[in-house]
Design a protein around this motif. Structure first.
Motif, PDB file in Angstrom:
ATOM      1  N   TYR A   1       6.064   0.437 -10.203  1.00  0.00           N
ATOM      2  CA  TYR A   1       4.894  -0.342 -10.592  1.00  0.00           C
ATOM      3  C   TYR A   1       5.283  -1.679 -11.204  1.00  0.00           C
ATOM      4  O   TYR A   1       4.573  -2.681 -11.014  1.00  0.00           O
ATOM      5  CB  TYR A   1       4.020   0.458 -11.556  1.00  0.00           C
ATOM      6  CG  TYR A   1       3.056   1.386 -10.854  1.00  0.00           C
ATOM      7  CD1 TYR A   1       2.152   0.892  -9.913  1.00  0.00           C
ATOM      8  CD2 TYR A   1       3.047   2.751 -11.129  1.00  0.00           C
ATOM      9  CE1 TYR A   1       1.273   1.734  -9.262  1.00  0.00           C
ATOM     10  CE2 TYR A   1       2.155   3.605 -10.491  1.00  0.00           C
ATOM     11  CZ  TYR A   1       1.279   3.085  -9.553  1.00  0.00           C
ATOM     12  OH  TYR A   1       0.404   3.921  -8.905  1.00  0.00           O
ATOM     13  N   GLU A   2       6.389  -1.710 -11.939  1.00  0.00           N
ATOM     14  CA  GLU A   2       6.850  -2.989 -12.486  1.00  0.00           C
ATOM     15  C   GLU A   2       7.232  -3.938 -11.364  1.00  0.00           C
ATOM     16  O   GLU A   2       6.940  -5.139 -11.408  1.00  0.00           O
ATOM     17  CB  GLU A   2       8.023  -2.774 -13.435  1.00  0.00           C
ATOM     18  CG  GLU A   2       7.615  -2.195 -14.790  1.00  0.00           C
ATOM     19  CD  GLU A   2       8.710  -2.332 -15.833  1.00  0.00           C
ATOM     20  OE1 GLU A   2       9.256  -3.448 -15.972  1.00  0.00           O
ATOM     21  OE2 GLU A   2       9.010  -1.323 -16.509  1.00  0.00           O
ATOM     22  N   GLU A   3       7.886  -3.405 -10.335  1.00  0.00           N
ATOM     23  CA  GLU A   3       8.253  -4.235  -9.178  1.00  0.00           C
ATOM     24  C   GLU A   3       7.013  -4.752  -8.462  1.00  0.00           C
ATOM     25  O   GLU A   3       6.962  -5.926  -8.057  1.00  0.00           O
ATOM     26  CB  GLU A   3       9.122  -3.416  -8.216  1.00  0.00           C
ATOM     27  CG  GLU A   3      10.515  -3.111  -8.743  1.00  0.00           C
ATOM     28  CD  GLU A   3      11.284  -2.167  -7.837  1.00  0.00           C
ATOM     29  OE1 GLU A   3      10.681  -1.672  -6.851  1.00  0.00           O
ATOM     30  OE2 GLU A   3      12.475  -1.916  -8.100  1.00  0.00           O
ATOM     31  N   LEU A   4       6.027  -3.888  -8.304  1.00  0.00           N
ATOM     32  CA  LEU A   4       4.778  -4.308  -7.656  1.00  0.00           C
ATOM     33  C   LEU A   4       4.085  -5.399  -8.444  1.00  0.00           C
ATOM     34  O   LEU A   4       3.531  -6.347  -7.872  1.00  0.00           O
ATOM     35  CB  LEU A   4       3.850  -3.097  -7.484  1.00  0.00           C
ATOM     36  CG  LEU A   4       4.202  -2.133  -6.352  1.00  0.00           C
ATOM     37  CD1 LEU A   4       3.496  -0.795  -6.544  1.00  0.00           C
ATOM     38  CD2 LEU A   4       3.824  -2.740  -4.997  1.00  0.00           C
ATOM     39  N   ARG A  64       0.838  -1.202   0.000  1.00  0.00           N
ATOM     40  CA  ARG A  64       0.000   0.000   0.000  1.00  0.00           C
ATOM     41  C   ARG A  64       0.871   1.249   0.000  1.00  0.00           C
ATOM     42  O   ARG A  64       0.618   2.213  -0.735  1.00  0.00           O
ATOM     43  CB  ARG A  64      -0.922  -0.009   1.216  1.00  0.00           C
ATOM     44  CG  ARG A  64      -1.860   1.181   1.282  1.00  0.00           C
ATOM     45  CD  ARG A  64      -2.793   1.107   2.470  1.00  0.00           C
ATOM     46  NE  ARG A  64      -2.112   1.413   3.721  1.00  0.00           N
ATOM     47  CZ  ARG A  64      -2.739   1.834   4.828  1.00  0.00           C
ATOM     48  NH1 ARG A  64      -4.058   1.990   4.822  1.00  0.00           N
ATOM     49  NH2 ARG A  64      -2.064   2.082   5.931  1.00  0.00           N
ATOM     50  N   HIS A  65       1.910   1.239   0.812  1.00  0.00           N
ATOM     51  CA  HIS A  65       2.849   2.350   0.912  1.00  0.00           C
ATOM     52  C   HIS A  65       3.505   2.617  -0.447  1.00  0.00           C
ATOM     53  O   HIS A  65       3.594   3.757  -0.917  1.00  0.00           O
ATOM     54  CB  HIS A  65       3.907   1.987   1.970  1.00  0.00           C
ATOM     55  CG  HIS A  65       4.898   3.060   2.259  1.00  0.00           C
ATOM     56  ND1 HIS A  65       5.861   3.443   1.347  1.00  0.00           N
ATOM     57  CD2 HIS A  65       5.089   3.832   3.367  1.00  0.00           C
ATOM     58  CE1 HIS A  65       6.601   4.398   1.873  1.00  0.00           C
ATOM     59  NE2 HIS A  65       6.156   4.657   3.093  1.00  0.00           N
ATOM     60  N   SER A 114      -4.432   4.704  -6.619  1.00  0.00           N
ATOM     61  CA  SER A 114      -3.768   3.839  -5.643  1.00  0.00           C
ATOM     62  C   SER A 114      -4.659   3.472  -4.473  1.00  0.00           C
ATOM     63  O   SER A 114      -4.392   2.516  -3.772  1.00  0.00           O
ATOM     64  CB  SER A 114      -2.519   4.540  -5.108  1.00  0.00           C
ATOM     65  OG  SER A 114      -2.885   5.683  -4.369  1.00  0.00           O
ATOM     66  N   ARG A 115      -5.719   4.205  -4.234  1.00  0.00           N
ATOM     67  CA  ARG A 115      -6.568   3.890  -3.080  1.00  0.00           C
ATOM     68  C   ARG A 115      -7.647   2.894  -3.449  1.00  0.00           C
ATOM     69  O   ARG A 115      -7.806   1.851  -2.843  1.00  0.00           O
ATOM     70  CB  ARG A 115      -7.210   5.162  -2.536  1.00  0.00           C
ATOM     71  CG  ARG A 115      -8.182   4.886  -1.403  1.00  0.00           C
ATOM     72  CD  ARG A 115      -8.637   6.147  -0.748  1.00  0.00           C
ATOM     73  NE  ARG A 115      -9.288   7.011  -1.702  1.00  0.00           N
ATOM     74  CZ  ARG A 115     -10.426   7.638  -1.470  1.00  0.00           C
ATOM     75  NH1 ARG A 115     -11.013   7.482  -0.323  1.00  0.00           N
ATOM     76  NH2 ARG A 115     -10.965   8.425  -2.350  1.00  0.00           N
ATOM     77  N   PHE A 116      -8.429   3.227  -4.471  1.00  0.00           N
ATOM     78  CA  PHE A 116      -9.575   2.395  -4.792  1.00  0.00           C
ATOM     79  C   PHE A 116      -9.248   1.302  -5.800  1.00  0.00           C
ATOM     80  O   PHE A 116      -9.992   0.342  -5.918  1.00  0.00           O
ATOM     81  CB  PHE A 116     -10.713   3.257  -5.359  1.00  0.00           C
ATOM     82  CG  PHE A 116     -11.194   4.282  -4.388  1.00  0.00           C
ATOM     83  CD1 PHE A 116     -11.846   3.893  -3.242  1.00  0.00           C
ATOM     84  CD2 PHE A 116     -10.988   5.626  -4.605  1.00  0.00           C
ATOM     85  CE1 PHE A 116     -12.303   4.822  -2.326  1.00  0.00           C
ATOM     86  CE2 PHE A 116     -11.436   6.568  -3.708  1.00  0.00           C
ATOM     87  CZ  PHE A 116     -12.088   6.164  -2.570  1.00  0.00           C
TER      88      PHE A 116
END
Length: 370
Positions: free
Chosen positions: A164-167, A142-143, A361-363
């Motif tokens: 974002y690629e890492e995520l 989330r962070h 990023s939240r929803f």
């Protein structure tokens, strides 16, 4: 349920001579203080249950007054505090939510992540990153998503794309991260990287209209108009199918989707492709799309302002001199303050084509770059 049962019992047998205890009176043998504490606890639980019910129905405007009531009863209740902040966030009351977070900064539950999110939505990006560094909630994913979102808005597209690629590598079920990685590459002028990334995940194009849309943006930047149009056709088809399923529309009702706000971004991007081709016929078709989208300005279900801005500016660019004065009136739409941080640094000056889709990023919902 207990109170309903008591009322039902009191109404049985109209010949009873013993009156039921007065409502609110303590039962025999219970001290006033003990009864008051039990009564307050019952009231609090009832209030919290109602709040939960409103949250489930997404009636946050009705939940908020009850959150305040719960905090009046128990000012130190962490759950009630979190409920209030949650309600304010869902009502997009960023300033109010930030004030609550600041007020609670010395409490055990400091709400640093929520504070960072409010600052991000208020375009206070440096402060948001600083608050995020102090977040000790332990939710690493989330962070990282919020930090990537902030860096996107700051124009640090290279760092954002890498994050974002890492995520996505960490959780390949999160296709939203792949959508955002593409958005970051395209916004940073690295269309080749976006194409490379989708080459490794080509199968996902069959089910994601956002991926098709963002890949089309990469192709458009590189002048590959045929490939861009092909991706946009697939994006529109997939998006229309999702809308029809979500809104339970029959096949014969497909014509109703022509003015649907979710399809507007795709239609405007397709018009950009036509406009880039340069023929008179293609220009006319593109102009018809821009005009149709702009007519929806101010409607209850109006399209996103970035889409309207792109349509407005591109329509101005296509106008003949005789119609320039009328067209220039539309340009004011794209100079609104609300657009200042919604357009990427690359697209803000000329507003030449529609923004890539960026997942919030939240929803984690589908939406244009926020």
């Amino acid at each position: 349920q207990a109170s309903l049962a008591q009322r039902a019992g009191a109404g049985v047998g109209h010949r009873r001579r013993c009156r039921a205890p007065r409502r609110g009176a303590p039962p025999a043998g219970m001290a006033d203080k003990e009864y008051a504490e039990d009564h307050a606890a019952e009231q609090f639980e009832t209030t919290m249950s109602t709040i939960r019910r409103y949250f489930e129905r997404e009636q946050f405007d009705k939940a908020l007054p009850l959150c305040n009531k719960a905090l009046e009863m128990r000012p130190d209740c962490a759950v009630a505090r979190r409920c209030k902040i949650f309600a304010l966030l869902n009502l997009s009351r960023w300033t109010d939510a930030l004030q609550v977070c600041d007020k609670l900064s010395c409490s055990q539950d400091s709400f640093r992540f929520e504070k960072a999110y409010c600052q991000y939505r208020l375009n206070k990006f440096a402060e948001a990153l600083d608050a995020l560094k102090k977040d000790d909630s332990g939710d690493v994913a989330r962070h990282k998503k919020l930090e990537a979102q902030i860096r996107y808005r700051m124009g640090d597209y290279e760092t954002c794309a890498k994050m974002y690629e890492e995520l996505y590598e960490e959780d390949q079920e999160e296709t939203g991260c792949l959508v955002n990685a593409l958005a970051s590459h395209v916004s940073g002028g690295c269309g080749e990287e976006a194409m490379r990334l989708m080459g490794d995940n080509e199968s996902l194009l069959e089910s994601s209209y956002e991926l098709n849309f963002n890949l089309a943006c990469a192709y458009l930047d590189k002048g590959k108009l045929d490939k861009a149009e092909e991706c946009l056709e697939d994006a529109r088809r997939i998006c229309a199918e999702e809308i029809m399923e979500a809104e339970e529309l029959a096949e014969e009702d497909v014509g109703q989707l022509d003015d649907h706000e979710e399809l507007a971004a795709i239609d405007v991007q397709r018009a950009c492709v036509l406009q880039r081709r340069g023929s008179q016929e293609d220009h006319e078709k593109a102009g018809e799309v821009y005009d149709r989208v702009l007519k929806r300005r101010g409607a209850a279900d109006s399209v996103d302002i970035t889409v309207l801005a792109v349509a407005s500016n591109n329509a101005v660019a296509m106008r003949s001199k005789g119609k320039l004065l009328d067209a220039l009136k539309r340009i004011n739409l794209a100079s609104k303050e609300s657009l200042e941080h919604k357009l990427t640094k690359k697209a803000a000056p000329p507003v030449r084509h529609q923004q890539v889709h960026l997942v919030d990023s939240r929803f984690q919902n589908r939406r244009s770059a926020a």
